[in-house]
Design a protein around this motif. Structure first.
Motif, PDB file in Angstrom:
ATOM      1  N   ALA A  70       0.854  -1.185   0.000  1.00 41.39           N
ATOM      2  CA  ALA A  70       0.000   0.000   0.000  1.00 41.39           C
ATOM      3  C   ALA A  70       0.890   1.234   0.000  1.00 41.39           C
ATOM      4  O   ALA A  70       1.909   1.280   0.702  1.00 41.39           O
ATOM      5  CB  ALA A  70      -0.907   0.004   1.215  1.00 41.39           C
ATOM      6  N   TYR A  71       0.497   2.247  -0.769  1.00 46.41           N
ATOM      7  CA  TYR A  71       1.344   3.420  -0.955  1.00 46.41           C
ATOM      8  C   TYR A  71       0.523   4.703  -0.854  1.00 46.41           C
ATOM      9  O   TYR A  71      -0.671   4.736  -1.161  1.00 46.41           O
ATOM     10  CB  TYR A  71       2.046   3.367  -2.317  1.00 46.41           C
ATOM     11  N   ALA A  72       1.200   5.755  -0.408  1.00 48.13           N
ATOM     12  CA  ALA A  72       0.613   7.086  -0.336  1.00 48.13           C
ATOM     13  C   ALA A  72       1.529   8.056  -1.060  1.00 48.13           C
ATOM     14  O   ALA A  72       2.630   7.699  -1.490  1.00 48.13           O
ATOM     15  CB  ALA A  72       0.443   7.509   1.134  1.00 48.13           C
ATOM     16  N   MET A  73       1.092   9.300  -1.188  1.00 46.33           N
ATOM     17  CA  MET A  73       1.989  10.344  -1.639  1.00 46.33           C
ATOM     18  C   MET A  73       2.983  10.635  -0.510  1.00 46.33           C
ATOM     19  O   MET A  73       2.747  10.261   0.636  1.00 46.33           O
ATOM     20  CB  MET A  73       1.196  11.596  -2.019  1.00 46.33           C
ATOM     21  N   PRO A  74       4.086  11.323  -0.781  1.00 50.77           N
ATOM     22  CA  PRO A  74       5.118  11.492   0.249  1.00 50.77           C
ATOM     23  C   PRO A  74       4.745  12.420   1.398  1.00 50.77           C
ATOM     24  O   PRO A  74       5.390  12.390   2.445  1.00 50.77           O
ATOM     25  CB  PRO A  74       6.310  12.061  -0.524  1.00 50.77           C
ATOM     26  N   VAL A  75       3.725  13.276   1.208  1.00 55.30           N
ATOM     27  CA  VAL A  75       3.325  14.222   2.244  1.00 55.30           C
ATOM     28  C   VAL A  75       1.800  14.330   2.282  1.00 55.30           C
ATOM     29  O   VAL A  75       1.087  13.801   1.419  1.00 55.30           O
ATOM     30  CB  VAL A  75       3.949  15.621   2.018  1.00 55.30           C
ATOM     31  N   CYS A  76       1.327  15.083   3.280  1.00 59.73           N
ATOM     32  CA  CYS A  76      -0.088  15.096   3.640  1.00 59.73           C
ATOM     33  C   CYS A  76      -1.056  15.545   2.537  1.00 59.73           C
ATOM     34  O   CYS A  76      -2.008  14.840   2.219  1.00 59.73           O
ATOM     35  CB  CYS A  76      -0.306  16.014   4.850  1.00 59.73           C
ATOM     36  N   HIS A  77      -0.826  16.741   1.986  1.00 59.18           N
ATOM     37  CA  HIS A  77      -1.839  17.356   1.135  1.00 59.18           C
ATOM     38  C   HIS A  77      -2.155  16.573  -0.132  1.00 59.18           C
ATOM     39  O   HIS A  77      -3.331  16.310  -0.421  1.00 59.18           O
ATOM     40  CB  HIS A  77      -1.439  18.793   0.788  1.00 59.18           C
ATOM     41  N   TRP A 375       0.777  -1.207 -11.365  1.00 56.27           N
ATOM     42  CA  TRP A 375       1.689  -0.162 -10.915  1.00 56.27           C
ATOM     43  C   TRP A 375       0.924   0.829 -10.051  1.00 56.27           C
ATOM     44  O   TRP A 375      -0.298   0.887 -10.073  1.00 56.27           O
ATOM     45  CB  TRP A 375       2.318   0.573 -12.112  1.00 56.27           C
ATOM     46  N   ILE A 376       1.683   1.610  -9.273  1.00 57.08           N
ATOM     47  CA  ILE A 376       1.097   2.720  -8.523  1.00 57.08           C
ATOM     48  C   ILE A 376       1.886   3.980  -8.861  1.00 57.08           C
ATOM     49  O   ILE A 376       3.035   3.908  -9.313  1.00 57.08           O
ATOM     50  CB  ILE A 376       1.082   2.466  -6.996  1.00 57.08           C
ATOM     51  N   TYR A 377       1.238   5.124  -8.639  1.00 58.26           N
ATOM     52  CA  TYR A 377       1.854   6.409  -8.962  1.00 58.26           C
ATOM     53  C   TYR A 377       2.149   7.182  -7.685  1.00 58.26           C
ATOM     54  O   TYR A 377       1.355   7.180  -6.740  1.00 58.26           O
ATOM     55  CB  TYR A 377       0.918   7.230  -9.855  1.00 58.26           C
ATOM     56  N   ILE A 378       3.292   7.864  -7.652  1.00 59.51           N
ATOM     57  CA  ILE A 378       3.687   8.720  -6.538  1.00 59.51           C
ATOM     58  C   ILE A 378       4.135  10.053  -7.120  1.00 59.51           C
ATOM     59  O   ILE A 378       4.913  10.090  -8.082  1.00 59.51           O
ATOM     60  CB  ILE A 378       4.843   8.088  -5.731  1.00 59.51           C
ATOM     61  N   GLY A 379       3.660  11.149  -6.551  1.00 56.82           N
ATOM     62  CA  GLY A 379       4.059  12.452  -7.074  1.00 56.82           C
ATOM     63  C   GLY A 379       4.106  13.510  -5.989  1.00 56.82           C
ATOM     64  O   GLY A 379       3.312  13.491  -5.052  1.00 56.82           O
ATOM     65  N   LEU A 380       5.043  14.426  -6.106  1.00 61.15           N
ATOM     66  CA  LEU A 380       5.152  15.567  -5.205  1.00 61.15           C
ATOM     67  C   LEU A 380       5.770  16.727  -5.972  1.00 61.15           C
ATOM     68  O   LEU A 380       6.934  16.670  -6.373  1.00 61.15           O
ATOM     69  CB  LEU A 380       6.009  15.221  -3.988  1.00 61.15           C
ATOM     70  N   LYS A 381       4.947  17.752  -6.210  1.00 57.87           N
ATOM     71  CA  LYS A 381       5.381  18.931  -6.959  1.00 57.87           C
ATOM     72  C   LYS A 381       5.929  18.508  -8.321  1.00 57.87           C
ATOM     73  O   LYS A 381       5.225  17.924  -9.122  1.00 57.87           O
ATOM     74  CB  LYS A 381       6.368  19.735  -6.124  1.00 57.87           C
ATOM     75  N   ASN A 382       7.201  18.755  -8.590  1.00 65.72           N
ATOM     76  CA  ASN A 382       7.737  18.430  -9.920  1.00 65.72           C
ATOM     77  C   ASN A 382       8.451  17.083  -9.948  1.00 65.72           C
ATOM     78  O   ASN A 382       9.151  16.770 -10.914  1.00 65.72           O
ATOM     79  CB  ASN A 382       8.695  19.532 -10.378  1.00 65.72           C
ATOM     80  N   LYS A 383       8.276  16.268  -8.918  1.00 70.05           N
ATOM     81  CA  LYS A 383       8.895  14.948  -8.875  1.00 70.05           C
ATOM     82  C   LYS A 383       7.806  13.883  -8.926  1.00 70.05           C
ATOM     83  O   LYS A 383       6.757  14.030  -8.304  1.00 70.05           O
ATOM     84  CB  LYS A 383       9.714  14.778  -7.600  1.00 70.05           C
ATOM     85  N   SER A 384       8.070  12.798  -9.652  1.00 69.72           N
ATOM     86  CA  SER A 384       7.085  11.724  -9.713  1.00 69.72           C
ATOM     87  C   SER A 384       7.749  10.433 -10.161  1.00 69.72           C
ATOM     88  O   SER A 384       8.854  10.427 -10.708  1.00 69.72           O
ATOM     89  CB  SER A 384       5.935  12.086 -10.666  1.00 69.72           C
ATOM     90  N   CYS A 385       7.042   9.336  -9.920  1.00 67.62           N
ATOM     91  CA  CYS A 385       7.540   8.028 -10.328  1.00 67.62           C
ATOM     92  C   CYS A 385       6.378   7.050 -10.389  1.00 67.62           C
ATOM     93  O   CYS A 385       5.292   7.321  -9.863  1.00 67.62           O
ATOM     94  CB  CYS A 385       8.609   7.507  -9.364  1.00 67.62           C
TER      95      CYS A 385
END
Length: 441
Positions: A70-77, A375-385
């Motif tokens: 299970a995965y989340a984005m790196p920060v709260c918002h 696959w799952i997606y992770i993103g924060l501002k201008n970074k993603s994978c």
């Protein structure tokens, strides 16, 4: 074969064809969705965490299903926008990434709105972070919540002497109260009233715990816990587990535990540090946070796109419906929660496009009926994978075998890949190329 035997075969065939989750939703189960704050899987006992006792959460896993991917984005918002809408935040352009705000065009299509459409009473209590509440006291109502009790994010305290807005008004009785108790008690009261009224409830519990305090007051710091300091990370974990235990115990007392599905997850990984006190020069002091998991020391990784920042616990418990003590490796990200609870609530898929894929069939023992999430997606501002269970590709080209190299220490060069690595790199490259712009119907 006589008529009766033929009829029996026909009915049996239908029963095998219909997903188990549809049988499970005939009586519209209550749903309690818990989202703890700043807690990675390394901090939870049933995930091998040994630094902080979490007996109540571990009990949910023992009696339910535990997800290992299970995965989340790196920060709260961004996590909260994703969970609320079933879409990745970049789908909303700048409106999806504006800190402490919520996309206007997502109002009316949220998880709360969907549960209202399914006939549920809805409430949210704890941390909102989707608007400045003082400027928009009715925001939770527009996104599908009948009732709410939320601390004023970046407006005042969340724990001791909390600043709390309840159903559109600022509470004037909270100065001596402990915020997490207020949020739990509010949800318990809501669930009791909903049950008494004969209406299924959707209780969304985005906990204040275990995020450290923030310096939100202009002329002073938010109230201390005791001894001239705030709570340690370990004390917050203990309180988080106590609050989970308290809410679950209330369901037993109401006699609705067997008809209530509980989901426990978190919004990102454990923080690298947590504010504890103030130095003599008036600056806030933030000691490091580390956990011991499966015999290894794990530094907090909130804000990072690796596993320490994004791999989170996910436990789902529903006595008599979800097999206890089950571990699964199906991938889940934050966009999946909305379609999952909507399906469990008996709703058909809406015309509104989502990134999320319901994992309801997995819960009820029919994973082959879930549209495969590869696959799952992770993103924060201008970074993603994007990552599969074994491979991970960043938009800047970095590529790792995360099954063999979870710490992402050994970069794999694209022009040197062969065999399985080359194939997976090509597949994830295609995924990333398609993950752009708004979702289209």
């Amino acid at each position: 074969m006589n008529f009766i035997d033929a009829a029996r075969c026909f009915v049996t065939g239908i029963a095998l064809f219909i997903p188990a989750c549809l049988f499970a939703t005939e009586s519209k189960p209550n749903i309690l969705l818990i989202l703890a704050d700043d807690v990675g899987s390394d901090a939870i006992g049933c995930y091998g965490g040994r630094s902080y006792p979490t007996p109540h959460i571990d009990a949910l896993a023992k009696g339910g299903m535990k997800f290992n991917h299970a995965y989340a984005m790196p920060v709260c918002h961004p996590t909260r926008v994703c969970l609320m809408t079933g879409r990745y935040p970049f789908r909303f352009g700048k409106a999806g990434s504006k800190w402490g705000d919520f996309p206007r065009d997502a109002e009316g299509i949220t998880i709360g709105n969907r549960m209202q459409q399914a006939g549920y009473a809805t409430a949210v209590a704890g941390k909102w972070q989707l608007c400045m509440m003082k400027n928009d006291k009715q925001h939770p109502r527009r996104v599908g919540f009948d009732e709410w009790c939320l601390f004023g994010w970046h407006e005042g305290g969340r724990y001791h002497h909390p600043l709390i807005y309840q159903n559109g008004s600022l509470r004037d009785d909270a100065s001596s109260l402990y915020g997490p108790e207020v949020y739990a008690d509010f949800l318990i009261d809501f669930m009791k009233r909903s049950h008494a009224a004969g209406k299924p409830f959707f209780a969304y519990y985005p906990m204040a715990l275990c995020h450290d305090v923030t310096d939100d007051l202009k002329d002073e710091h938010v109230a201390y816990y005791k001894y001239g300091r705030w709570m340690t990370y370990g004390e917050m974990i203990a309180s988080m587990d106590d609050m989970v235990g308290k809410v679950v115990a209330s369901l037993n007392e109401m006699g609705v535990r067997d008809n209530t599905l509980i989901i426990f997850t978190t919004d990102n990984g454990t923080p690298a540090a947590s504010y504890l006190t103030v130095s003599k020069n008036g600056k806030m002091v933030r000691p490091k946070v580390v956990s011991v998991q499966n015999g290894k020391i794990v530094p907090g990784g909130k804000g990072k796109l690796d596993d320490t920042g994004t791999r989170v616990p996910l436990i789902v418990n529903w006595p008599g419906h979800i097999k206890g003590g089950t571990d699964v490796d199906d991938m889940v990200d934050m966009s999946d929660y909305l379609p999952t609870v909507a399906e469990i609530a008996g709703l058909k898929a809406a015309d509104v496009p989502r990134d999320g894929i319901s994992f309801a069939p997995v819960l009820f023992g029919q994973p082959d009926q879930r549209k495969t999430r590869e696959w799952i997606y992770i993103g924060l501002k201008n970074k993603s994978c994007v990552r599969s269970p074994d491979w991970k590709l960043y938009r800047d080209g970095r590529f790792y075998n995360v099954e063999q190299d979870p710490g992402e220490k050994s970069l794999l060069k694209a022009d040197q890949l062969t065999g399985n690595a080359k194939q997976n790199h090509a597949e994830l490259t295609k995924v990333l190329s398609e993950l752009q712009g708004p979702l289209k119907p």
